[in-house]
Scaffold this motif. Structure first.
Motif, PDB file in Angstrom:
ATOM      1  N   GLY A 113      40.409  -3.841   6.014  1.00  0.00           N
ATOM      2  CA  GLY A 113      41.677  -4.095   6.874  1.00  0.00           C
ATOM      3  C   GLY A 113      40.912  -5.153   8.000  1.00  0.00           C
ATOM      4  N   LYS A 114      39.766  -5.505   7.588  1.00  0.00           N
ATOM      5  CA  LYS A 114      39.027  -6.686   8.868  1.00  0.00           C
ATOM      6  C   LYS A 114      38.606  -8.167   7.912  1.00  0.00           C
ATOM      7  CE  LYS A 114      36.614  -2.915  10.957  1.00  0.00           C
ATOM      8  NZ  LYS A 114      35.282  -2.471  11.349  1.00  0.00           N
ATOM      9  N   ILE A 115      38.245  -9.039   8.445  1.00  0.00           N
ATOM     10  CA  ILE A 115      37.716 -10.093   7.886  1.00  0.00           C
ATOM     11  C   ILE A 115      36.809  -9.800   6.805  1.00  0.00           C
ATOM     12  CG2 ILE A 115      36.647 -12.632   8.332  1.00  0.00           C
ATOM     13  CD1 ILE A 115      38.109 -12.886  10.666  1.00  0.00           C
ATOM     14  N   ALA A 116      36.981 -10.573   5.686  1.00  0.00           N
ATOM     15  CA  ALA A 116      35.663 -10.398   4.846  1.00  0.00           C
ATOM     16  C   ALA A 116      35.527 -11.606   4.165  1.00  0.00           C
ATOM     17  CB  ALA A 116      36.089  -9.337   3.609  1.00  0.00           C
ATOM     18  N   MET A 117      34.174 -11.928   3.911  1.00  0.00           N
ATOM     19  CA  MET A 117      33.690 -13.360   3.329  1.00  0.00           C
ATOM     20  C   MET A 117      33.122 -13.169   2.119  1.00  0.00           C
ATOM     21  SD  MET A 117      34.263 -15.354   6.311  1.00  0.00           S
ATOM     22  CE  MET A 117      32.997 -16.698   6.373  1.00  0.00           C
ATOM     23  N   LEU A 118      33.696 -13.961   1.231  1.00  0.00           N
ATOM     24  CA  LEU A 118      33.051 -13.787  -0.186  1.00  0.00           C
ATOM     25  C   LEU A 118      32.556 -15.284  -0.562  1.00  0.00           C
ATOM     26  CD1 LEU A 118      33.037 -12.209  -3.003  1.00  0.00           C
ATOM     27  CD2 LEU A 118      35.328 -13.075  -3.389  1.00  0.00           C
ATOM     28  N   ARG A 119      31.283 -15.277  -0.581  1.00  0.00           N
ATOM     29  CA  ARG A 119      30.494 -16.334  -1.123  1.00  0.00           C
ATOM     30  C   ARG A 119      30.708 -16.902  -2.548  1.00  0.00           C
ATOM     31  NH1 ARG A 119      24.847 -15.731  -2.110  1.00  0.00           N
ATOM     32  NH2 ARG A 119      24.516 -18.057  -1.543  1.00  0.00           N
ATOM     33  N   PHE A 120      30.891 -18.134  -2.323  1.00  0.00           N
ATOM     34  CA  PHE A 120      31.251 -18.844  -3.799  1.00  0.00           C
ATOM     35  C   PHE A 120      30.647 -20.115  -3.925  1.00  0.00           C
ATOM     36  CE2 PHE A 120      34.428 -21.162  -1.347  1.00  0.00           C
ATOM     37  CZ  PHE A 120      34.667 -22.351  -1.932  1.00  0.00           C
ATOM     38  N   ALA A 121      30.470 -20.264  -5.341  1.00  0.00           N
ATOM     39  CA  ALA A 121      30.172 -21.543  -5.681  1.00  0.00           C
ATOM     40  C   ALA A 121      31.112 -21.865  -6.945  1.00  0.00           C
ATOM     41  CB  ALA A 121      28.699 -21.794  -6.216  1.00  0.00           C
ATOM     42  N   GLU A 122      31.719 -23.024  -7.094  1.00  0.00           N
ATOM     43  CA  GLU A 122      32.691 -23.440  -7.891  1.00  0.00           C
ATOM     44  C   GLU A 122      32.196 -24.902  -8.797  1.00  0.00           C
ATOM     45  OE1 GLU A 122      37.429 -23.410  -8.618  1.00  0.00           O
ATOM     46  OE2 GLU A 122      36.643 -24.318  -6.823  1.00  0.00           O
TER      47      GLU A 122
END
Length: 335
Positions: A113-122
């Motif tokens: 229910g909170k901010i979440a940060m999903l690291r990505f490289a595309e």
């Protein structure tokens, strides 16, 4: 100047359209920007998908459902020709975080229910005005840690939300001088030519200093963590890695290696084949060889490497050794 502006514009338009999409329109957005035989590579459990409908169904729609208000927060954006195919294919690369409100389960990970940060490289290869090939690496264990479901024992490095480049110049929307990108690619290749087979050698720090700045930062994935300076990089990453994984180590090569401006990097599928002698990431000795799919992105400074962001499909690596982290988590949730 080396001009990849048309390819960059296509990918930026693609990202903008995807940001404005929802679960009902995701497939049509993907279809608009990608080739009919689009080849997409993702982390475990997504692996390889073909075509817009499959990518939307397997990855984007579940993620959009789980993350309310999903937005893309890039730290690096670049384009370049692929050294691996003789500098023919053009790849556009972005790295950063996907951020949203984690409101619904995703892959069995509990919402906060909170901010979440999903690291990505595309990585996106562009040809004839379409995206024809992609690799989307996301740090799923990092999201698990944010949700209080850390699948790993204590890491050797620091686990934290990782910032972008110290210089804040990674978003290269404009064309960059070709000679700077050539220097960056040369620094990456010098590093690849000088990895060292054993990390306990007292001369290894001296060898690394030929290609890395003394205050280098290695932004490793969740499960390994980040480390700072050559001595701590050796102690907190290289030594544990070498202790457990040097047996049967084989480098398989890369699918893409490129650079633009002061930034560059590569990915492989899989980069490495290796055998766990026991202890790495809390695993007992593996029953046989496993593999690591890896992304490395770099910042060059004065001919040496200063920062390095790493993505490793650790869930795939562990699954090949008989540990399905996501399935284990689902079984625990049943009780």
């Amino acid at each position: 100047m080396t001009d990849f502006q048309a390819e960059k514009a296509l990918v930026r338009d693609y990202h903008a359209a995807l940001a404005a999409a929802d679960v009902a329109t995701a497939t049509s957005v993907l279809d608009r920007f990608t080739a009919p035989d689009w080849h997409w590579r993702g982390m475990h459990p997504f692996h390889e998908q073909h075509g817009a409908a499959a990518v939307a169904e397997q990855f984007w729609v579940p993620l959009m459902t789980a993350m309310t208000g999903l937005q893309r927060r890039p730290d690096i954006f670049m384009a370049g020709l692929n050294e691996i195919d003789g500098f023919n294919g053009c790849w556009v690369v972005q790295m950063g975080h996907l951020m949203g409100l984690f409101d619904q389960p995703w892959l069995g990970i509990r919402p906060t229910g909170k901010i979440a940060m999903l690291r990505f490289a595309e990585f996106n290869r562009v040809a004839d005005g379409r995206i024809v090939e992609s690799a989307m690496f996301v740090d799923i264990p990092h999201l698990m840690i944010q949700a209080g479901q850390n699948p790993f024992p204590p890491q050797t490095g620091a686990m934290l939300i990782q910032p972008g480049p110290m210089t804040h110049e990674g978003l290269m929307f404009d064309a960059q001088p070709a000679e700077i990108g050539e220097r960056t690619l040369a620094a990456i290749n010098a590093m690849l030519d000088n990895p060292g087979a054993k990390f306990h050698n007292v001369d290894e720090a001296t060898r690394l200093a030929r290609v890395w700045h003394d205050d280098m930062i290695w932004w490793g994935p969740a499960g390994i963590g980040a480390t700072y300076t050559i001595p701590r990089y050796l102690r907190q990453h290289c030594e544990p890695f070498d202790d457990a994984l040097s047996e049967g180590y084989r480098f398989n090569g890369h699918l893409c290696r490129m650079a633009e401006g002061h930034f560059g990097g590569f990915f492989g599928w899989a980069n490495l084949t290796l055998t766990n002698a026991g202890g790495y990431l809390g695993m007992t000795a593996g029953p046989g060889p496993s593999e690591m799919r890896v992304v490395d992105l770099y910042r060059e400074q004065n001919g040496k490497l200063a920062e390095n962001w790493i993505f490793i499909d650790l869930l795939h690596y562990l699954n090949l050794q008989g540990l399905d982290v996501l399935a284990r988590m689902a079984n625990i949730a049943r009780y």
